[in-house]
Scaffold this motif. Structure first.
Motif, PDB file in Angstrom:
ATOM      1  N   ALA A  69       0.809  -1.211  -0.116  1.00  0.00           N
ATOM      2  CA  ALA A  69       0.242  -0.153  -0.049  1.00  0.00           C
ATOM      3  C   ALA A  69       0.629   1.461   0.031  1.00  0.00           C
ATOM      4  CB  ALA A  69      -0.788   0.078   1.141  1.00  0.00           C
ATOM      5  N   ASN A  70       2.155   1.201   0.660  1.00  0.00           N
ATOM      6  CA  ASN A  70       3.036   2.259   0.550  1.00  0.00           C
ATOM      7  C   ASN A  70       3.708   2.691  -0.689  1.00  0.00           C
ATOM      8  OD1 ASN A  70       4.732   0.449   0.657  1.00  0.00           O
ATOM      9  ND2 ASN A  70       5.800   0.905   2.636  1.00  0.00           N
ATOM     10  N   GLY A  71       3.137   1.645  -1.447  1.00  0.00           N
ATOM     11  CA  GLY A  71       3.904   1.968  -3.155  1.00  0.00           C
ATOM     12  C   GLY A  71       5.316   1.285  -3.203  1.00  0.00           C
ATOM     13  N   ALA A  72       5.546   0.630  -2.131  1.00  0.00           N
ATOM     14  CA  ALA A  72       7.023  -0.107  -2.239  1.00  0.00           C
ATOM     15  C   ALA A  72       6.879  -1.555  -2.540  1.00  0.00           C
ATOM     16  CB  ALA A  72       7.957  -0.173  -1.076  1.00  0.00           C
TER      17      ALA A  72
ATOM     18  N   ASP B 145      -4.823  -6.982  -4.740  1.00  0.00           N
ATOM     19  CA  ASP B 145      -6.087  -7.206  -5.276  1.00  0.00           C
ATOM     20  C   ASP B 145      -5.680  -7.538  -6.752  1.00  0.00           C
ATOM     21  OD1 ASP B 145      -5.510  -4.807  -6.563  1.00  0.00           O
ATOM     22  OD2 ASP B 145      -7.467  -3.920  -5.731  1.00  0.00           O
ATOM     23  N   GLY B 146      -4.695  -7.566  -7.215  1.00  0.00           N
ATOM     24  CA  GLY B 146      -4.313  -8.066  -8.867  1.00  0.00           C
ATOM     25  C   GLY B 146      -4.268  -6.812  -9.694  1.00  0.00           C
ATOM     26  N   THR B 147      -4.911  -5.557  -9.204  1.00  0.00           N
ATOM     27  CA  THR B 147      -4.825  -4.454 -10.051  1.00  0.00           C
ATOM     28  C   THR B 147      -3.171  -3.571 -10.149  1.00  0.00           C
ATOM     29  OG1 THR B 147      -5.333  -2.959  -8.212  1.00  0.00           O
ATOM     30  CG2 THR B 147      -7.163  -3.774  -9.429  1.00  0.00           C
ATOM     31  N   PRO B 148      -2.995  -3.183 -11.380  1.00  0.00           N
ATOM     32  CA  PRO B 148      -1.687  -2.213 -11.293  1.00  0.00           C
ATOM     33  C   PRO B 148      -1.734  -1.366 -10.438  1.00  0.00           C
ATOM     34  CG  PRO B 148      -2.780  -2.823 -13.541  1.00  0.00           C
ATOM     35  CD  PRO B 148      -3.852  -3.085 -12.536  1.00  0.00           C
ATOM     36  N   ASN B 149      -0.333  -1.221 -10.008  1.00  0.00           N
ATOM     37  CA  ASN B 149      -0.030  -0.371  -8.685  1.00  0.00           C
ATOM     38  C   ASN B 149      -0.072   0.799  -9.400  1.00  0.00           C
ATOM     39  OD1 ASN B 149       1.165   1.027  -6.649  1.00  0.00           O
ATOM     40  ND2 ASN B 149       3.082   0.931  -7.597  1.00  0.00           N
TER      41      ASN B 149
ATOM     42  N   SER C 139       6.181   5.035   7.459  1.00  0.00           N
ATOM     43  CA  SER C 139       6.614   3.822   6.508  1.00  0.00           C
ATOM     44  C   SER C 139       7.649   2.856   7.031  1.00  0.00           C
ATOM     45  CB  SER C 139       7.094   4.632   5.141  1.00  0.00           C
ATOM     46  OG  SER C 139       7.211   3.778   4.127  1.00  0.00           O
ATOM     47  N   THR C 140       7.079   1.712   7.335  1.00  0.00           N
ATOM     48  CA  THR C 140       8.104   0.703   7.706  1.00  0.00           C
ATOM     49  C   THR C 140       8.639  -0.332   6.624  1.00  0.00           C
ATOM     50  OG1 THR C 140       6.600  -0.897   8.339  1.00  0.00           O
ATOM     51  CG2 THR C 140       7.015   0.832   9.990  1.00  0.00           C
ATOM     52  N   ILE C 141       9.621  -0.754   6.885  1.00  0.00           N
ATOM     53  CA  ILE C 141      10.289  -1.814   5.714  1.00  0.00           C
ATOM     54  C   ILE C 141       9.645  -2.908   6.136  1.00  0.00           C
ATOM     55  CG2 ILE C 141      12.268  -2.932   4.735  1.00  0.00           C
ATOM     56  CD1 ILE C 141      14.069  -0.405   5.570  1.00  0.00           C
ATOM     57  N   SER C 142       9.664  -3.247   7.332  1.00  0.00           N
ATOM     58  CA  SER C 142       8.871  -4.613   7.722  1.00  0.00           C
ATOM     59  C   SER C 142       7.251  -4.514   7.420  1.00  0.00           C
ATOM     60  CB  SER C 142       8.877  -4.763   9.267  1.00  0.00           C
ATOM     61  OG  SER C 142       8.278  -3.947   9.799  1.00  0.00           O
ATOM     62  N   PRO C 143       6.843  -5.497   6.808  1.00  0.00           N
ATOM     63  CA  PRO C 143       5.554  -5.491   6.013  1.00  0.00           C
ATOM     64  C   PRO C 143       4.304  -4.926   6.833  1.00  0.00           C
ATOM     65  CG  PRO C 143       6.682  -7.683   5.666  1.00  0.00           C
ATOM     66  CD  PRO C 143       7.432  -7.159   6.501  1.00  0.00           C
ATOM     67  N   SER C 144       4.366  -5.467   8.369  1.00  0.00           N
ATOM     68  CA  SER C 144       3.412  -5.277   9.398  1.00  0.00           C
ATOM     69  C   SER C 144       3.149  -4.025   9.451  1.00  0.00           C
ATOM     70  CB  SER C 144       3.638  -5.848  10.644  1.00  0.00           C
ATOM     71  OG  SER C 144       4.465  -5.493  11.303  1.00  0.00           O
ATOM     72  N   GLY C 145       4.277  -3.048   9.584  1.00  0.00           N
ATOM     73  CA  GLY C 145       4.017  -1.444  10.078  1.00  0.00           C
ATOM     74  C   GLY C 145       4.033  -1.277  11.394  1.00  0.00           C
TER      75      GLY C 145
END
Lengths: 1051, 478
Positions: A857-860, A948-952, B431-437
């Motif tokens: 979700a953060n774009g990474a 959800d499979g949609t492009p980022n 913005s964390t690097i670990s996935p859970s935040g």
């Protein structure tokens, strides 16, 4: 067992001695078709491995039976066979033949043999193919020239010597080296070899060829044979070359944005509490972030700003503004032109009784890195003297002296390229940096803390590094042998040798007072000796259609070494006094001695029938001091054979030669010293309290020797008057019970335990081919081609262990101390049961079922750890040498390549991380500069899909995007395929008619070049054949291109 | 012919001679001349105590607890690393301590070992140190190898014991060890200088601290163990502090000094500076340096992405105070102040008699004394401030928040207390690097365990939902 061995070897001798009396002495003279005497002609007795050669007057003497046939062979002439019969004098005239390709090859302990009699897997290469481009390093000179031989670990801009890998990986170690033997004496460092002195190099690959060399030959043997004198005349040869190196393989840099983390300049804010009153005038001036060692800063658009040096009060530019402009060639400008001067003089001569060859070579090199110099002198002397008809004394003495200044640092976080390619500000003008010392004696740097504190923060000026943090080393090496050979009777010779290889080396290194890091002085002495006592009895004999050869040998090898390393601790108490005595705190001192011995006895036997079937066998027993007394004796055999089937296909013109060959062998080996008993190492004391530690490596008092078994099967065929030649080999090796420090769960109290474990198989194919596409009167074109594939699989490790993480060393090359940090940023190398060896395991993009990269979700990008990323080992490797001759002109060029495998680039990772690389500028997929703020349409969209499979569709700031790829191993792993035009020479041999008046025997002049064209490489700046590590690099030194001139004169 | 037979006989004789001369016998050649074959227990003890440096000076937990902020390279602040190695504890100090116990127990070696102090005393000290390290480790990783650990070749794949079982065993170990101590002294004790009475107090204070950890998961046991430890005598003044004395010697100096030698990576975090400023805390100048450009104390926002972190000039934020990063800045393993905070909480929970406020005020005073900032009315003024003055209705938050300050740079302890109590209230980075935040609640096992002790490793993951990351919770963390 021991009794059996004694009986067997004694028996061999008895068996052999009964029949030799049937031989008689045959003498004669060999001449060329123009009537001149031919020195150095090989004379062998057909069907045996016995032979001699003609002296300077073309005369020879050999003992042979009347039923035997003598074969006279000489390169460039048709070989001639003559039955002995009643004759005792046989004079022969050889017809010249440019098509002749057969050769005598070195097969190890017993000397040379006609190649057709040999069943081993090996390949020989002569000096004409090795050093045509004046390569001074043995390993580099072999690159791409021998099937299954690869070199690695040495950038062309370093002094380091590459390592040689033969037939891929053979055990649970990526660092194993072959055995190097120079004129019979084992050496430990390729730098000891004077390439001007080399006649041939033979690489013994199959274990049936190497078994007789014992355990150290498990990874193959590189046999170097020096040039010998020609009997009958004094010859003087001079060989001079000058070559120049230019930096040629740097990454692509961006030239749009300068140093900093923000595109806005900070403004100077005058603060009377901390600034001198005069600085009030600077109010509002543009300040880049001097403390940054990255280039995410403002656009280099000519805006006026305060460069770092404008804050040094003693600098004439103090207080002045300058335009913020790019310096695209700043990194390139750092490097000098490298120079190598290679001068060699040799003199040789001989009479009937004695011969000698002496040579002196001086090799002087400056790298492209400033203030680096290496000076090496080789003195080589070889000769023999016939004390009596039966007793001959021989010797080879080699002295090598080396003096070196400067040691270009490699590895992550080191100066120079570690900085330029990983941590730098792109606008820096290298010429301004060149003045690295301020008038007050302090050192400046582009990376200062700020206007208020102009001391270096993370980086010294690179010129400070090369001119002040000095490294010196020197070494003296003596190696060689003396021997006495006693001809007991025709066909029986007893020889004894004493061989020595002693090297004493020292180094010192300083971190200068006043530079970034704590000042210090580091020095060390090292003395290594290997002494070998050898005995060899040889016997050969022909019975009717059968030939028989046998050798009985014994060897005692003792290795000793002494090491003393010292360094100051906590800084220098007297600045600029570089001595251990200056250590502020208790200095670090380490002194160690090591000793080991291996005692061996061995026998070989060879039987030939009618010159087309040959069978060889060997048996060797070693006793090693490093194994427990109960297990320190081990015996291993080998068998090989060859069948020249073309003997049955006479009377046709297509197949000129055909041979099948096969070999089987076992090789046993020991381990390093002191792996058996518990010890408690002394650690750093706390004040006056000493410390001791239980070691992390658990010794093992029941270690057994290791055993490796291998098979070779091959064929050699030549077609159409030898214009097409093919040598094809398949092999399979199985390595069991390896002695290794196995990693164990540290919860046991130890991180490693010495064990016998594992089964590794290594299979491969090797093809060496020769084509002669054109063979005309004045014009010849010969192509030598080779190709090899090696696959190593991990069949079994230890009980309950399915994966073995190989020890972490970024770089393994002898004598280098490159930091292991590039590995810390990279994946691990693993031996996984059931998988190819060398599996890289690390962080990979997380993917959905369709293989799309997933984005959070953060774009990474999302990622998973511990993913198999493929093996670093290549699928195929090989090379091509082309030789074209037209009258006196000769052109040689060689190309080498590999296909497949992986390479991990820390340089590329940080090149992006720090905003230095070309990829970090330009437009994004919205057509806006990627470095513009996301809010203005800039930024980068991670190319993947959401959960959800949609492009980022999320864009993130460019700096954050590239930083999010830090340690995302898959992103920085490249296909290691490459092809490179490594060597080229164009030479001219002056006509002898022209030279006669000047009393010059021969004269040759050539233009040479190396690393001329990197035809393909994984990514700009990273040449897999020059990476500093086996599978990774970090802060890699750049590649070079070399041009030069070579002149050879003979008198 | 005769001659030839002679020669062949000679050859056979030579071969026989060679094999007859005992070629297997190399004498002492394989005895290592570079490392001693005999261990000395006092040397092993000093080496083991050097293993305490990590637990009290690691930077990573000071980030979890947000006492410290990274200036620019914020990967660790944003939880970029999940796997942490415990290997060095087992193969280093724990193995050495086990050997000390063995050498003082075996009939063959105990007499020689006794030259460094009574066998029982050496064993007791080794057991206490072992217990401290296992406690430290289980608090970081959760279940770890314990009952089958340190057996060398007998067991290369030890099982993971539950944290509950380890805690139970450690309480017993510490009690037994303490009871085992007789009069006298021991050699090689760089930590407590051979003062065995202090070792008893240290052992009891570890128990006190461990008991507190169980406040949520097992309050009854917590209460019993807490009272028992207190009754046995805990650290009772700053003179009793268990302090690692770093030396002005590169090999024995404080790692924080090394971290600042050529770098500027660690600031005091904004939450810490803001709190200290709000309370006019006299420890602020000790913990933080003024920002170079502004000459003010400015905390660095915690866990920014690098784009934003880089935009803040170095000269505008406070780096770790010089007093905390000298070569000889002490490393506090267990202090009087910390103990008084524990007792305050014990009193608040009615586990022991006594007044929580008194303990709380004494704890703050002890910390001021520890840092040499308690002069005149400084302490009285400080505790009189609103927000600082004890208020039983939010007593736990006050105690733990003040403890968080007092534990500055003792990141593991501050982080453990945050996990147990949720205080102080910390906000994870955007913005964390670990996935859970989320802020980590444990550390991942070393990858070597997955490869080398797979079956037991996987069994241990069952209690963590099969995942070996930063988000699992240890047993006591409810």
């Amino acid at each position: 067992m021991r009794k059996f061995l004694g009986l067997l070897l004694g028996g061999l001798f008895l068996l052999g001695t009964q029949t030799f009396a049937q031989d008689k002495i045959v003498t004669g003279k060999v001449t060329a078709d123009d009537g001149s005497a031919l020195p150095g002609v090989n004379i062998s007795i057909q069907g045996t491995t016995r032979g001699t050669s003609t002296n300077g007057d073309g005369e020879y003497q050999i003992s042979a039976s009347s039923t035997s046939t003598l074969v006279f062979s000489f390169i460039g002439f048709t070989s001639t066979e003559i039955a002995v019969g009643n004759q005792t004098i046989i004079n022969v005239t050889l017809q010249s033949d440019v098509q002749q390709l057969n050769e005598a090859i070195v097969v190890g302990i017993a000397g040379t043999r006609d190649s057709k009699t040999v069943g081993h897997a090996l390949q020989q290469i002569g000096s004409d193919k090795l050093t045509f481009s004046k390569e001074t390093n043995l390993a580099n000179s072999l690159a791409g020239k021998i099937a299954g031989v690869q070199i690695q670990g040495a950038p062309s801009s370093s002094f380091r010597s590459a390592n040689i890998r033969i037939r891929g990986v053979n055990g649970l170690s990526i660092y194993a080296n072959p055995l190097y033997i120079v004129d019979g004496t084992p050496i430990d460092n390729l730098d000891a070899v004077n390439m001007d002195n080399v006649e041939t190099i033979t690489v013994l690959k199959g274990a049936s060829a190497t078994a007789i060399y014992g355990q150290r030959a498990a990874e193959g043997v590189v046999v170097v044979t020096s040039k010998k004198s020609v009997k009958g005349r004094i010859q003087v040869d001079i060989n001079s070359a000058i070559t120049l190196d230019k930096v040629s393989n740097l990454p692509n840099y961006q030239n749009e944005y300068g140093g900093g983390y923000s595109q806005e300049f900070a403004k100077f804010e005058y603060n009377p509490a901390i600034h001198p009153a005069a600085w009030q005038a600077f109010e509002g001036q543009n300040l880049p972030d001097y403390s940054a060692d990255e280039s995410w800063g403002p656009k280099m658009d000519g805006t006026l700003y305060r460069p770092y040096y404008s804050w040094f009060p003693s600098n004439p530019a103090f207080g002045q503004l300058a335009p913020f402009n790019p310096n695209p060639d700043n990194v390139k400008n750092f490097f000098d032109t490298g120079r190598t001067y290679n001068n060699n003089v040799s003199i040789s001569g001989g009479s009937d009784k004695a011969n000698f060859r002496a040579s002196v070579t001086n090799l002087s090199r400056n790298l492209i890195i400033p203030n680096t110099k290496q000076d090496r002198t080789y003195i080589n002397l070889g000769g023999s003297y016939e004390i009596s008809k039966k007793l001959t004394f021989s010797t080879n003495i080699n002295v090598v002296n080396e003096d070196q200044t400067g040691r270009p640092l490699e590895g992550y976080g080191q100066g120079l390229t570690g900085s330029f390619n990983q941590w730098f500000q792109r606008q820096i003008d290298m010429d301004i940096l060149r003045d690295y010392k301020n008038p007050d004696g302090s050192y400046n740097s582009w990376n200062i803390n700020g206007p208020e504190n102009t001391k270096p923060l993370y980086w010294d000026n690179p010129f400070t590094d090369v001119y002040e943090n000095l490294f010196h080393s020197n070494s003296d090496r003596i190696f060689g042998d003396i021997s006495l050979a006693y001809k007991v009777a025709p066909g029986i010779t007893l020889t004894g040798w004493v061989r020595d290889n002693v090297v004493t080396s020292r180094y010192d290194f300083r971190i200068a007072s006043g530079t970034l890091n704590q000042d210090g002085f580091f020095t060390g002495f090292n003395r290594n000796r290997e002494r070998n006592y050898e005995f060899l009895g040889t016997y050969n004999k022909t019975f009717g259609e059968f030939s028989f050869d046998a050798n009985l040998g014994a060897n005692i090898r003792r290795n000793t070494s002494q090491v003393v390393n010292q360094s100051t601790n906590g800084g220098l108490s007297i600045p600029d006094f570089y001595n251990i005595a200056a250590s502020k705190d208790r200095p670090n001192v380490n002194n160690s001695t090591f000793e080991r011995e291996v005692r061996s006895i061995y026998g070989t036997a060879s039987i030939g029938y009618k010159g087309f079937i040959y069978l060889d066998g060997s048996l060797r027993n070693d006793w090693s001091s490093t194994l427990p007394a109960a297990n320190n004796s081990y015996l291993y055999p080998s068998v090989s054979g060859s069948f020249v089937f073309s003997e049955f296909l006479q009377g046709q013109n297509i197949l000129s030669f055909g041979k099948l060959k096969a070999g089987w062998a076992q090789v046993g080996s020991d381990t390093g010293p002191y792996q058996i008993f518990n010890t408690y190492a002394v650690g750093n004391p706390y004040g006056s309290l000493p410390t001791q530690n239980l070691p992390d490596l658990l010794p093992n008092s029941v270690l057994k020797p290791t055993l490796s078994t291998s098979y070779d099967l091959g064929a050699e065929v030549k077609f159409l008057d030898n214009r097409i030649g093919l040598d094809f080999t398949v092999y399979s090796r199985r390595n069991t019970d390896q002695i290794l420090p196995l990693s164990v769960s540290a919860a046991s109290g130890y991180t490693q335990a010495m064990v016998n474990a594992g089964e590794i198989t290594n299979k491969g194919i090797e093809i060496a081919a020769t084509f002669v596409p054109v063979r005309a009167n004045d014009f010849d074109w010969t192509v030598n081609f080779n190709l090899a594939r090696a696959r190593t699989e991990v069949v079994e490790l230890a009980d309950g262990l399915n994966n073995y993480v190989l020890p972490n060393f970024a770089v393994y090359s002898a004598g280098s101390n490159v930091s292991g940090s590039s590995v810390a940023f990279g994946p691990t190398v693993n031996a996984k049961v059931g998988e190819p060896f060398g599996m890289l395991v690390g962080r990979a993009f997380r993917r959905d079922e369709n293989g799309n990269r997933l984005v959070g979700a953060n774009g990474a990008f999302l990622f998973d750890d511990n993913v198999n990323l493929g093996s670093y080992l290549p699928d195929w490797s090989g090379g091509v040498i082309n030789t074209l001759t037209y009258k006196g002109f000769t052109m040689n060029f060689s190309i080498d390549f590999q296909k497949g495998g992986k390479i991990y680039s820390v340089t590329q990772m940080f090149n992006a991380y720090s905003g230095l690389g070309e990829a970090t500028v330009g437009d994004n997929d919205r057509g806006v500069a990627q470095r513009d703020p996301v809010a203005d349409g800039g930024g980068i969209r991670a190319d993947g899909v959401l959960a959800d499979g949609t492009p980022n569709q999320n864009y993130v700031e460019a700096i954050n995007y590239y930083k999010s790829l830090f340690r995302l191993h898959e992103a920085w792993l490249y296909d290691a395929s490459y092809a490179k035009l490594r060597e080229l020479s164009i030479g001219y041999q002056l006509p002898s008619a022209l030279l006669k008046k000047a009393k010059i025997r021969s004269a040759y002049v050539a233009l040479v070049g190396r690393n001329l064209w990197r035809i393909s490489q994984p990514v700009q700046g990273i040449d897999p054949s020059e990476i500093e590590g086996v599978w990774s690099e970090g802060g890699q030194l750049p590649g070079t291109t070399t041009f030069g001139v070579n002149v050879k004169l003979g008198f | 012919m005769k001659k030839n037979i002679k020669i062949s006989l000679m050859g056979a004789l030579m071969a026989t001679a060679l094999v007859a001369c005992e070629p297997s016998d190399f004498g002492d050649m394989n005895i290592d001349p570079n490392r001693p074959s005999v261990p000395v227990t006092s040397n092993l003890l000093t080496a083991s105590q050097q293993g305490l440096i990590g637990p009290i000076t690691d930077s990573q937990p000071t980030l979890y607890s947000q006492q410290i902020s990274e200036k620019f390279y914020t990967e660790n602040s944003r939880y970029g690393t999940a796997q942490f190695s415990f290997n060095g504890f087992y193969s280093g100090p724990l193995a050495n301590l086990e050997l000390i116990i063995q050498l003082n127990t075996d009939e063959a070696t105990k007499a020689v070992a006794a030259q460094n102090g009574a066998n029982n005393n050496q064993i007791a000290v080794a057991r206490i140190l072992k217990a401290f390290m296992y406690w430290h480790m289980t608090d970081r990783w959760g279940d770890i190898p314990y009952s089958q650990a340190l057996l060398g070749r007998e067991n290369f794949t030890p099982v993971y014991d539950s944290q509950e079982a380890i805690y139970n065993s450690l309480f017993t170990e510490l009690k037994e060890a303490s009871a085992q101590i007789t009069s006298g002294t021991i050699a090689g004790d760089m930590l407590l200088k051979g003062n065995l009475n202090l070792w008893k107090k240290f052992a009891n204070t570890i128990r006190l601290n461990m008991a507190l950890r169980l406040s949520e998961v097992s309050p009854a046991k917590a209460r019993t163990e807490f009272a028992s430890a207190f009754a046995d005598g805990v650290i009772s003044s700053n003179a009793d502090n268990v302090v690692f004395a770093f030396l002005a010697d590169e090999n024995n100096d404080n790692p924080w000094e090394d971290r600042f030698q050529t770098r500027l990576d660690f600031n005091v975090s904004k939450p810490m500076v803001d709190l200290l400023k709000a309370n006019n805390d006299p420890r602020l100048p000790i913990f933080a340096d003024k920002a170079v450009l502004t000459q003010e104390y400015v905390g660095m926002p915690y866990g920014l992405e690098q784009g934003a972190a880089g935009a803040i000039p170095n000269g505008q934020v406070s780096f770790l105070g010089i007093a905390m990063r000298r070569q000889t800045s002490p490393g506090y393993l267990m202090t009087y102040s910390q103990t008084q905070f524990m007792l305050a909480e014990g009193a608040l929970r009615n586990w022991i008699s006594g007044d929580a406020e008194t303990f709380y005020n004494e704890a703050i005073k002890a910390s001021f004394d520890q840092y040499g900032v308690n002069s005149g009315t400084v302490h009285a003024d400080y505790i009189a401030q609103s927000g600082v003055a004890f208020d039983a209705s939010k007593g736990l938050e006050q105690i733990i928040t003040q403890k968080w300050v007092a534990l500055f740079l003792n990141g593991y302890e501050a982080w453990a207390e945050w996990r147990r109590t949720g205080f102080p209230v910390l906000t994870p980075p955007a913005s964390t690097i670990s996935p859970s935040g989320i802020i980590p609640t444990r550390q991942g096992y070393p990858t070597t365990e997955r490869d080398l002790n797979g079956i037991n490793y996987n069994a241990a993951l069952q209690g963590l939902g099969g995942k070996d990351d930063l988000d699992g919770k240890v047993w006591w963390d409810k």
